[in-house]
Design a protein around this motif. Sequence first.
Motif, PDB file in Angstrom:
ATOM      1  N   ILE A 185       1.064  -1.292   0.159  1.00  9.13           N
ATOM      2  CA  ILE A 185      -0.094   0.043   0.251  1.00  9.13           C
ATOM      3  C   ILE A 185       0.919   1.250   0.018  1.00  9.13           C
ATOM      4  O   ILE A 185       1.840   1.416   0.598  1.00  9.13           O
ATOM      5  N   VAL A 186       0.616   2.205  -0.853  1.00 10.06           N
ATOM      6  CA  VAL A 186       1.377   3.439  -0.845  1.00 10.06           C
ATOM      7  C   VAL A 186       0.104   4.432  -0.549  1.00 10.06           C
ATOM      8  O   VAL A 186      -0.761   4.428  -0.863  1.00 10.06           O
ATOM      9  N   VAL A 187       0.647   5.362   0.490  1.00  4.90           N
ATOM     10  CA  VAL A 187      -0.015   6.372   1.246  1.00  4.90           C
ATOM     11  C   VAL A 187       0.267   7.645   0.965  1.00  4.90           C
ATOM     12  O   VAL A 187       1.648   8.081   1.368  1.00  4.90           O
ATOM     13  N   ASN A 188      -0.512   8.667   0.376  1.00  3.82           N
ATOM     14  CA  ASN A 188      -0.033   9.923   0.088  1.00  3.82           C
ATOM     15  C   ASN A 188      -0.177  10.876   1.168  1.00  3.82           C
ATOM     16  O   ASN A 188      -1.427  10.990   1.411  1.00  3.82           O
ATOM     17  N   THR A 189       0.929  11.245   1.789  1.00  2.00           N
ATOM     18  CA  THR A 189       0.463  12.377   2.905  1.00  2.00           C
ATOM     19  C   THR A 189       0.029  13.630   2.517  1.00  2.00           C
ATOM     20  O   THR A 189      -0.507  14.554   3.440  1.00  2.00           O
ATOM     21  N   LEU A 190      -0.057  14.071   1.402  1.00  4.07           N
ATOM     22  CA  LEU A 190      -0.635  15.001   0.875  1.00  4.07           C
ATOM     23  C   LEU A 190      -2.136  15.034   0.566  1.00  4.07           C
ATOM     24  O   LEU A 190      -2.824  15.968   0.024  1.00  4.07           O
ATOM     25  N   GLY A 191      -2.651  13.812   0.758  1.00  2.00           N
ATOM     26  CA  GLY A 191      -4.177  13.581   0.625  1.00  2.00           C
ATOM     27  C   GLY A 191      -4.735  14.379   1.664  1.00  2.00           C
ATOM     28  O   GLY A 191      -4.507  14.563   2.736  1.00  2.00           O
ATOM     29  N   GLY A 192      -6.144  14.820   1.252  1.00  2.13           N
ATOM     30  CA  GLY A 192      -6.590  16.185   2.086  1.00  2.13           C
ATOM     31  C   GLY A 192      -6.981  15.616   3.473  1.00  2.13           C
ATOM     32  O   GLY A 192      -7.331  16.325   4.368  1.00  2.13           O
ATOM     33  N   SER A 193      -7.468  14.284   3.526  1.00  2.00           N
ATOM     34  CA  SER A 193      -7.583  13.664   4.917  1.00  2.00           C
ATOM     35  C   SER A 193      -6.882  12.919   5.495  1.00  2.00           C
ATOM     36  O   SER A 193      -7.031  12.315   6.654  1.00  2.00           O
ATOM     37  N   TYR A 194      -5.464  13.076   5.225  1.00  2.85           N
ATOM     38  CA  TYR A 194      -4.487  12.539   5.895  1.00  2.85           C
ATOM     39  C   TYR A 194      -4.274  12.843   7.229  1.00  2.85           C
ATOM     40  O   TYR A 194      -4.129  14.320   7.515  1.00  2.85           O
ATOM     41  N   LYS A 195      -3.962  12.023   8.191  1.00  5.51           N
ATOM     42  CA  LYS A 195      -3.636  12.361   9.329  1.00  5.51           C
ATOM     43  C   LYS A 195      -2.559  11.592   9.887  1.00  5.51           C
ATOM     44  O   LYS A 195      -2.029  10.550   9.364  1.00  5.51           O
ATOM     45  N   GLU A 196      -1.527  11.980  11.046  1.00 10.56           N
ATOM     46  CA  GLU A 196      -0.479  11.211  11.421  1.00 10.56           C
ATOM     47  C   GLU A 196      -0.766   9.676  11.555  1.00 10.56           C
ATOM     48  O   GLU A 196       0.050   8.809  11.482  1.00 10.56           O
ATOM     49  N   GLU A 197      -1.830   9.365  12.158  1.00 12.00           N
ATOM     50  CA  GLU A 197      -2.321   7.841  12.472  1.00 12.00           C
ATOM     51  C   GLU A 197      -2.740   7.191  11.224  1.00 12.00           C
ATOM     52  O   GLU A 197      -3.212   5.917  11.473  1.00 12.00           O
ATOM     53  N   THR A 198      -2.868   7.499   9.976  1.00 11.69           N
ATOM     54  CA  THR A 198      -3.462   6.970   8.957  1.00 11.69           C
ATOM     55  C   THR A 198      -2.759   5.504   8.631  1.00 11.69           C
ATOM     56  O   THR A 198      -3.351   4.624   8.477  1.00 11.69           O
ATOM     57  N   ALA A 199      -1.426   5.816   8.515  1.00 12.27           N
ATOM     58  CA  ALA A 199      -0.850   4.685   8.212  1.00 12.27           C
ATOM     59  C   ALA A 199      -1.008   3.501   9.236  1.00 12.27           C
ATOM     60  O   ALA A 199      -0.884   2.330   9.042  1.00 12.27           O
ATOM     61  N   ALA A 200      -0.670   4.092  10.524  1.00 14.26           N
ATOM     62  CA  ALA A 200      -1.057   2.921  11.918  1.00 14.26           C
ATOM     63  C   ALA A 200      -2.223   2.282  11.439  1.00 14.26           C
ATOM     64  O   ALA A 200      -2.489   1.360  12.007  1.00 14.26           O
ATOM     65  N   ALA A 201      -3.370   3.070  11.186  1.00 12.66           N
ATOM     66  CA  ALA A 201      -4.591   2.522  11.182  1.00 12.66           C
ATOM     67  C   ALA A 201      -4.761   1.462  10.181  1.00 12.66           C
ATOM     68  O   ALA A 201      -5.311   0.478  10.166  1.00 12.66           O
ATOM     69  N   LEU A 202      -4.128   1.868   8.823  1.00 12.32           N
ATOM     70  CA  LEU A 202      -4.079   1.028   7.753  1.00 12.32           C
ATOM     71  C   LEU A 202      -3.188  -0.349   8.256  1.00 12.32           C
ATOM     72  O   LEU A 202      -3.601  -1.467   7.922  1.00 12.32           O
ATOM     73  N   GLN A 203      -2.256  -0.100   9.124  1.00  9.94           N
ATOM     74  CA  GLN A 203      -1.428  -1.285   9.262  1.00  9.94           C
ATOM     75  C   GLN A 203      -2.017  -2.164  10.342  1.00  9.94           C
ATOM     76  O   GLN A 203      -2.165  -3.615  10.209  1.00  9.94           O
ATOM     77  N   GLU A 204      -3.043  -1.701  10.898  1.00  7.65           N
ATOM     78  CA  GLU A 204      -3.891  -2.384  12.030  1.00  7.65           C
ATOM     79  C   GLU A 204      -4.702  -3.052  11.299  1.00  7.65           C
ATOM     80  O   GLU A 204      -5.090  -4.375  11.594  1.00  7.65           O
ATOM     81  N   VAL A 205      -5.329  -2.757  10.357  1.00 11.06           N
ATOM     82  CA  VAL A 205      -6.187  -3.380   9.469  1.00 11.06           C
ATOM     83  C   VAL A 205      -5.924  -4.421   8.522  1.00 11.06           C
ATOM     84  O   VAL A 205      -6.225  -5.427   8.431  1.00 11.06           O
ATOM     85  N   PHE A 206      -4.489  -4.205   8.062  1.00 13.98           N
ATOM     86  CA  PHE A 206      -3.843  -5.156   7.074  1.00 13.98           C
ATOM     87  C   PHE A 206      -2.365  -5.401   8.004  1.00 13.98           C
ATOM     88  O   PHE A 206      -1.356  -4.964   7.560  1.00 13.98           O
ATOM     89  N   PRO A 207      -2.654  -6.116   8.965  1.00 16.66           N
ATOM     90  CA  PRO A 207      -1.366  -6.534   9.543  1.00 16.66           C
ATOM     91  C   PRO A 207      -0.177  -6.984   8.653  1.00 16.66           C
ATOM     92  O   PRO A 207       1.075  -6.955   9.258  1.00 16.66           O
ATOM     93  N   HIS A 208      -0.338  -7.738   7.902  1.00 15.89           N
ATOM     94  CA  HIS A 208       0.867  -8.450   7.016  1.00 15.89           C
ATOM     95  C   HIS A 208       1.232  -7.535   5.771  1.00 15.89           C
ATOM     96  O   HIS A 208       1.934  -8.034   4.891  1.00 15.89           O
ATOM     97  N   ALA A 209       0.460  -6.412   5.552  1.00 19.77           N
ATOM     98  CA  ALA A 209       0.700  -5.491   4.376  1.00 19.77           C
ATOM     99  C   ALA A 209       2.087  -4.809   4.497  1.00 19.77           C
ATOM    100  O   ALA A 209       2.459  -4.532   5.593  1.00 19.77           O
ATOM    101  N   TYR A 210       2.743  -4.332   3.478  1.00 18.90           N
ATOM    102  CA  TYR A 210       3.702  -3.270   3.238  1.00 18.90           C
ATOM    103  C   TYR A 210       3.046  -2.199   2.987  1.00 18.90           C
ATOM    104  O   TYR A 210       2.234  -1.924   1.942  1.00 18.90           O
ATOM    105  N   ILE A 211       3.475  -1.173   3.874  1.00 16.50           N
ATOM    106  CA  ILE A 211       2.951   0.131   3.873  1.00 16.50           C
ATOM    107  C   ILE A 211       3.879   1.291   3.504  1.00 16.50           C
ATOM    108  O   ILE A 211       5.014   1.278   4.201  1.00 16.50           O
ATOM    109  N   LYS A 212       4.156   1.961   2.478  1.00 15.91           N
ATOM    110  CA  LYS A 212       5.003   2.878   2.116  1.00 15.91           C
ATOM    111  C   LYS A 212       4.204   4.363   2.223  1.00 15.91           C
ATOM    112  O   LYS A 212       3.173   4.559   1.611  1.00 15.91           O
ATOM    113  N   THR A 213       4.663   5.103   3.246  1.00 22.10           N
ATOM    114  CA  THR A 213       4.126   6.635   3.308  1.00 22.10           C
ATOM    115  C   THR A 213       4.887   7.673   2.569  1.00 22.10           C
ATOM    116  O   THR A 213       6.316   7.651   2.577  1.00 22.10           O
ATOM    117  N   VAL A 214       4.301   8.066   1.461  1.00 28.08           N
ATOM    118  CA  VAL A 214       5.089   8.969   0.722  1.00 28.08           C
ATOM    119  C   VAL A 214       5.123  10.458   1.371  1.00 28.08           C
ATOM    120  O   VAL A 214       3.968  11.024   1.310  1.00 28.08           O
TER     121      VAL A 214
END
Length: 498
Positions: free
Chosen positions: A206-235
């Motif tokens: 998963i790639v997460v764009n931090t410039l997204g209008g609704s992005y928050k600091e906890e966004t990536a952590a929340a996605l990691q909790e939902v997808f615990p085995h996923a690779y998440i890249k924060t841009v």
Amino acid sequence: MHINRRPGPGWISRFDRRLVRRVSSFPGGPHDTFFRRLSASADQGKLWIGAAAIMALFPGRTRRAAVHGLIAQAVASAVTNAGFKTLLPRTRPLPEHLPVFRFVHPQPTSSSMPSGHSASAIAFAVGTGLVRPALGAVLAPAAVGVAYSRVHTGAHWPSDVVFGSAIGAGAALLTRKWWPVRPPFPEVTRAQTDAPPLPGGNGLSIVVNTLGGSYKEETAAALQEVFPHAYIKTVDPEESLEEAIQATAAHPGTLALGVWGGDGTVGTAAAAAVEHSLPLLVLPGGTLNHFARDTGTGSLKEAVAAVTKGEAAKSDVGMVTVERGLAGNPETAELIMVNTASVGLYPNLVRRREQLQPALGKPLAGVVAMFRTFAVGTPTVLMVDGVRHKVWIAYLGRGRYYPRDHAPLFRPVLDDGVLDVRMITADESFARLRLLWSVLTGTVATSRITHLREATEVLIESPGSPMALAVDGEALAGVRSARFRVEPQALTYYSPRS
């Protein structure tokens, strides 16, 4: 200043007096109070405005029926009071024509011909009935009662009422195409296919764009909790989004590419997914994410369900070949379009509509946004498939959007193989007035300034200075030409089958 009020023609005058004598012969009773109060309730259209307010509580055709009724009433009232009452001065009935207990007091001082109450009543009832016949039938007795009350109380001659009623019916028929009822949208259909089931996000990058209008600091952590085995890249903002997405798609063990961001981010991720032959999981995020809504993953719960079960579908993509730079030495680039592209004032229109929509609702927000945008905007000169146009908006949708007018909102099918081409032109004389009038009356879709068609390939060129082109919400400056074509079912995306 004394106004000379002409009596009506002889036979009409005799007809009026005969009917008034008949009405005056009725015995007194509670019905006199009823008609007097009914007549008073319709002063300044209060009765019909109240009825419209109640109807407006029910969305859909009932609310639109109320709007059409009020539009017809407004036109009838304007024509009656500002037009015919000046052109046709006539003395109202005198007290000796009716019993004193029935005569309205004080009597109106304007011309008796025609009856404004009757015009408004019939206009509202007929205008409403053209949209919702059942409601029109319910309102008809009240409208007829108001019209008759004007004779019963001595406010008008019968011919005034007949003429006013005809004006009201004519106003309703004249405005029947204003703000037409939109046909129902077709059902959502998807070209279902299978994709790797990835419970817990195992094999999902998963790639997460931090410039997204609704992005928050906890966004990536929340996605990691939902997808615990996923690779998440924060841009981060200083990184190249395209390079980050390409690197994420090439991450070892990647079986599917996920993306969190707005429409521009999704478009870039879709290009990488097609290039690497990966299914795409669109997560709800960013300021706008129309593609997530169209794919059925408008909520995180829906996205998790689809990727866990491996439920997916196929979508067409738009291929956009863009030429930029100097005319003698252009730079060529190819982009993928998953939603829309536009030239002209459309981005300003959408931005204003989105800002106003929470407070005004979609229909009214669209009207206000159109007025604000086109009142001050200027048209752009373009060559569209070799034909020169001055355009306010040149819009292309990847797939058929609904409604079929100037404000497309919904796309039920993602693999129909077409480009939805819409132009609002300024080629005609009095272009701005035509445009604002069509916005006011809700007839943009049927106006001569609007051109709707479908195609599989479109070429847009700028014969003068370079144009600004927006593709999936991302603006490109200095564009000299853009060729659009459809690549059928090129993208696999996760979508819940329910």
